[in-house]
Design an enzyme around this catalytic site. Structure first.
Site, PDB file in Angstrom:
ATOM      1  N   GLY A   1      -7.987  60.104  -8.679  1.00 49.27           N
ATOM      2  CA  GLY A   1      -7.923  61.393  -9.407  1.00 49.27           C
ATOM      3  C   GLY A   1      -8.508  62.718  -8.554  1.00 49.27           C
ATOM      4  O   GLY A   1      -7.870  63.683  -8.561  1.00 49.27           O
TER       5      GLY A   1
ATOM      6  N   GLU B   1      -5.026  37.992  -8.990  1.00 46.97           N
ATOM      7  CA  GLU B   1      -4.299  38.327  -7.688  1.00 46.97           C
ATOM      8  C   GLU B   1      -5.386  37.601  -6.851  1.00 46.97           C
ATOM      9  O   GLU B   1      -4.611  36.945  -5.814  1.00 46.97           O
ATOM     10  CB  GLU B   1      -4.150  39.710  -7.550  1.00 46.97           C
ATOM     11  CG  GLU B   1      -3.109  40.364  -8.363  1.00 46.97           C
ATOM     12  CD  GLU B   1      -2.998  41.955  -8.147  1.00 46.97           C
ATOM     13  OE1 GLU B   1      -2.006  42.354  -8.538  1.00 46.97           O
ATOM     14  OE2 GLU B   1      -4.069  42.655  -7.820  1.00 46.97           O
TER      15      GLU B   1
END
Length: 429
Positions: free
Chosen positions: A22, A174
């Protein structure tokens, strides 16, 4: 008390705190605006967090997924970088104070600090578990892993070694998948003295399934892929305590102690504790409350974006909401400078979907306006997208080379290692 001024004089001053998805997007979106930007971050680098687990499992160098924040000036001269940690915000005088006393004045303030690990008050978790949210933590996991394996190769012939991963979201799945593949594919070559059946990868999840935000079909594929790799999957299992040598869990009302040489915590995130000192309103999870334009509730010229912010319609804590909210705030700042902020429509989120990988040629993809994908094609898209999202051509090239050597060439078993500290005897299990 030190003071940092803007790059120039007489122009609006924008302070962006946080150099993640961001923050950097906001900085770049204001490249041609008539503003002077100060980017503040406690680190001198941006970390591409979706690939931290690849550093933790020795597939990538930490430099492959980090980017020097000062390099932003290479194509943008209206920004300067200040290394520091936000300590307080003086809303009345419009300035931020960093730890150490340095102050930075602003006309517009963008808070993009992200979040941190949530231990949910679990006894021992903060002390003994290793989160996977920062580069230093990924390196700690990697070095402890190889330190344990070296010790196990010499002293572990009659013991068991377990790595417990807590949390079956994308990071947990993962990480567990990558650890299991390392055990199955690399250890028979690189650690022939270790019976790989004695190394257990356990994935612990409180809810009834893995990868909660995904479609049931994709979750089912992920469970099957994990089982195929030999991951010990513990669903509907709550972590009651983390110990120095294991984790105490509860399933169906019965408690069990799982001995473990390392506990990796990937169970959730929360706002940094220091947010409460910034004079901003906080909502669920300590996140900063904002309106439909990402303006902090009740504060003029202050915005919060990405994971640290929560609006009227909460969004997933992923890269895309951070990127899109940053672009919206930059658009609003530019409009405000022209005296036309009312021309900007309220923010609308475009859901582009999400993906997760389980291992080599195995991933799931839930992409908007596309069929749900599994297997090799999903993995190929996941790989291409993650490489493309990395900052800098050097990082993209290095990551492509390292991941290619790991996944495309079966004869390569080279691990990217660092220090391998001596470990105390691993816990029996």
């Amino acid at each position: 008390m030190g003071k940092v001024s803007g790059v120039g004089r007489g122009r609006a001053r924008v302070v962006v705190v946080g150099g993640g998805f961001g923050g950097l997007t906001a900085v770049r979106a204001l490249r041609r605006a008539d503003v002077d930007i100060t980017l503040v971050d406690r680190h001198t680098y941006n970390t591409f967090q979706p690939l931290l687990y690849q550093v933790a499992t020795a597939a990538l160098n930490p430099g492959d997924i980090t980017w020097f924040l000062r390099a932003v000036r290479g194509r943008q001269d209206n920004v300067r970088f200040v290394k520091g940690t936000l300590a307080a915000v003086d809303h009345g005088n419009r300035r931020v104070r960093l730890e150490g006393g340095t102050t930075v004045p602003y006309d517009y303030l963008v808070l993009a600090t992200g979040v941190t690990t949530n231990f949910f008050g679990t006894p021992g978790a903060e002390e003994f578990a290793v989160p996977l949210y920062k580069r230093s933590q990924a390196l700690q996991i990697r070095d402890r892993l190889f330190g344990s394996l070296e010790d196990f190769a010499v002293n572990g012939q009659h013991r068991e070694l377990r790595i417990a991963v807590v949390g079956a979201g994308a990071t947990g799945v993962e990480t567990a998948g990558a650890l299991a593949e390392f055990r199955n594919n690399d250890m028979p070559v690189t650690y022939p003295e270790i019976d790989r059946s004695r190394l257990h990868v356990t994935l612990i999840e409180r809810s009834s399934d893995v990868l909660g935000p995904f479609h049931e079909k994709l979750r089912g594929y992920a469970r099957t892929a994990l089982a195929k790799r030999g991951v010990d999957l513990r669903l509907d299992t709550a972590v009651r305590e983390v110990l120095a040598d294991g984790v105490r869990v509860e399933h169906d009302g019965e408690e069990e102690l799982l001995p473990a040489g390392m506990v990796i915590w990937a169970a959730g995130v929360t706002a940094h504790r220091c947010v409460s000192t910034w004079g901003v309103p906080q909502g669920r999870g300590g996140r900063i409350t904002v309106d439909e334009h990402w303006r902090v509730t009740g504060l003029e010229g202050v915005f919060a974006i990405g994971d640290v912010a929560i609006g009227p319609d909460p969004l997933p804590q992923l890269a895309q909401p951070a990127i899109q909210s940053a672009r919206h705030v930059a658009k609003l700042v530019r409009a405000d400078l022209r005296g036309r902020p009312d021309r900007v429509k309220p923010f609308t989120y475009t859901d582009k979907g999400t993906m997760a990988t389980i291992g080599k040629a195995s991933a799931i993809a839930q992409i908007t306006h596309f069929p749900r994908l599994t297997g090799f094609l999903a993995w190929l898209i996941w790989s291409a997208l993650h490489i493309a999202l990395l900052l800098g051509y050097r990082n993209r090239f290095a990551t492509m080379i390292n991941l290619s050597s790991k996944y495309l060439f079966s004869g390569s078993h080279n691990a990217i290692v660092g220090e391998t500290p001596d470990q105390s005897p691993a816990a029996s299990g």
